[in-house]
Design a protein around this motif. Structure first.
Motif, short mmCIF file in Angstrom:
data_model
loop_
_atom_site.label_atom_id
_atom_site.label_comp_id
_atom_site.label_asym_id
_atom_site.label_seq_id
_atom_site.Cartn_x
_atom_site.Cartn_y
_atom_site.Cartn_z
N PHE A 398 -5.45 9.79 -5.35
CA PHE A 398 -4.25 9.35 -4.64
C PHE A 398 -3.22 8.77 -5.62
O PHE A 398 -2.04 9.10 -5.56
CB PHE A 398 -4.64 8.31 -3.59
N MET A 399 -3.68 7.90 -6.52
CA MET A 399 -2.74 7.24 -7.44
C MET A 399 -2.15 8.24 -8.43
O MET A 399 -0.97 8.15 -8.80
CB MET A 399 -3.45 6.11 -8.20
N LYS A 400 -2.95 9.19 -8.89
CA LYS A 400 -2.42 10.19 -9.82
C LYS A 400 -1.28 10.98 -9.18
O LYS A 400 -0.26 11.28 -9.81
CB LYS A 400 -3.54 11.15 -10.24
N GLN A 401 -1.45 11.27 -7.91
CA GLN A 401 -0.43 12.06 -7.22
C GLN A 401 0.79 11.22 -6.86
O GLN A 401 1.93 11.71 -6.93
CB GLN A 401 -1.03 12.67 -5.94
N GLN A 402 0.58 9.96 -6.48
CA GLN A 402 1.68 9.14 -5.99
C GLN A 402 2.44 8.39 -7.08
O GLN A 402 3.66 8.30 -7.05
CB GLN A 402 1.14 8.13 -4.95
#
Length: 446
Positions: A398-402
């Motif tokens: 999630f964090m890599k994408q956001q």
């Protein structure tokens, strides 16, 4: 009057030796990790969650079961049979529901092998010398992680799909054979005493030694809380469990995001991306040295240094975000250091999980019953690690994408650094308060 002696099994000294037992448990963990790495490549990601569910539910359950049997042979053998059944089911299965059941069974098997196997090692070598032996287990786990993709890829390319599963089944069968040959040390004691009796010329020499010194404390026969509740009341164990959870988040976050980041940033192939994570796992090959150091100086300084060093290196990984040779070199060096920091944290933490059981037993003799709570302590640690393997991929993906790679590494670094606080406060043997000498003030002289 003749004396009856029980005939010992063949090679009983070797089969009950510390080296053979530690090797057997190490091989079991190696095969378990190898199966995880080889088989998961082919199936949908949802099977990982099912595997983690089985691992999570099975860890405390098998820990409780192992601590209620005098002999750990049967629970460990049961875990290997489950592993064999799960592997065979994955081999022949086609329906999604059937495959999910197979992965759940494999998760249960992993929980059993880790919880019972680690407790068996502690039974064999003792908690005071556990660090080096647990380091060997961590090294075998690393060999499995590094070797699984290469082995499965080679077999699949050269011999086809069935060869991968055929090889895995053979490995599990070898594992089961090793388990059949194991004789636990507490079972071998009778033959040691028997030999000593046979060599003794003193007819008054007793067959069995005294059960303990005359002033040994009596066991508390009062009813107690469930062992897991007693364990969780210890801040020392809770801290070790939390560290296990954080380490699982870090390792699975890198396993999940690192291949994607290196492909996007450096244009790495799947092989090079896999080698990046192998650089992280490579640090575990030094786990025996970390365990030896932990046995000498204690877990607290090792884990503090590992957490601070790990936080720093994870933070600097965030600067490897440009397609330049310097950026690639920085990432590879930092990943190697992340792995070294991990082994400084992982092995001492798992050693603590056995030492805390001994501490509670000293303070409350008999609180865990006749067979102790080593397996349940490791079950809690494995439960936390399994939870971390679920949280890590979800959070990092999630964090890599956001927010991107930099903020992900920064968040992981802060999480690891904050872990130093409970480690400093609670991990390690509690300090013994020395009695103060009587003050000379106010003493009248005659």
């Amino acid at each position: 009057m003749g004396q009856d002696y029980e005939q010992p099994p063949v090679f009983w000294r070797f089969r009950s030796s510390s080296g053979f037992i530690v090797f057997s448990v190490s091989f079991a963990i190696f095969v378990d990790v190898l199966l995880y790495g080889c088989i998961v490549q082919r199936w949908l990601a949802i099977l990982l969650a099912v595997y983690g569910l089985g691992f999570s539910l099975g860890s405390p359950a098998f820990g409780w079961l192992a601590d209620h049997y005098r002999n750990r042979w049967w629970p460990l053998m049961g875990g290997l049979v489950l592993l064999l059944c799960g592997t065979l089911m994955l081999w022949v299965g086609t329906a999604v529901q059937f495959l999910c059941l197979a992965r759940f069974i494999q998760g249960l098997a992993t929980a059993c092998i880790w919880s019972v196997g680690l407790a068996l090692v502690i039974d064999t070598v003792g908690s005071s010398n556990a660090g080096e032996s647990l380091g060997l287990l961590a090294a075998s786990m690393s060999i499995g992680f590094v070797g699984a993709p290469s082995l499965s890829g080679f077999l699949y390319d050269r011999l086809g799909y069935n060869s991968v599963f055929g090889c895995m089944v053979v490995m599990v069968l070898i594992d089961i054979a090793l388990r059949i040959f194991i004789i636990e040390k507490k079972d071998a004691v009778k033959w040691v005493l028997q030999e000593a009796k046979a060599k003794s010329d003193d007819p008054r020499q007793p067959l069995l030694p005294p059960t303990g010194p005359p002033d040994a404390p009596n066991f508390d026969i009062q009813p107690h809380s469930h062992p897991i509740i007693t364990l969780m009341r210890s801040p020392r164990l809770v801290t070790a469990v939390w560290v296990s959870f954080v380490e699982a988040i870090v390792m699975t976050s890198f396993e999940t995001v690192l291949p994607l980041h290196t492909k996007e940033t450096f244009g790495y192939t799947s092989t090079l991306a896999g080698l990046c994570f192998a650089a992280v796992v490579f640090g575990d090959f030094f786990s025996t040295y970390a365990g030896r150091l932990s046995d000498r100086v204690g877990a607290r300084p090792c884990v503090i240094v590992g957490c601070i060093g790990g936080a720093a290196t994870i933070f600097f990984c965030g600067f490897a975000n440009g397609n330049t040779p310097a950026s690639q070199a920085l990432l590879w060096v930092m990943l190697l250091l992340v792995g070294l920091a991990h082994c400084l944290v992982f092995v001492p933490t798992y050693t603590e999980m056995s030492l805390v059981v001994e501490q509670i037993e000293r303070e409350q003799p008999g609180v865990f019953g006749p067979y102790g709570a080593f397996a349940q302590s490791y079950g809690l640690g494995n439960l936390a690690y399994a939870a971390g393997t679920t949280v890590g991929p979800l959070m990092s993906g999630f964090m890599k994408q956001q927010v991107g790679w930099c903020w992900l590494t920064f968040t992981l670094a802060v999480l690891v650094l904050l872990t130093v606080i409970p480690v400093r406060l609670y991990l390690g043997e509690p300090k013994q308060v020395k009695p103060q000498p009587p003050s000379e003030e106010g003493v009248s002289t005659v």
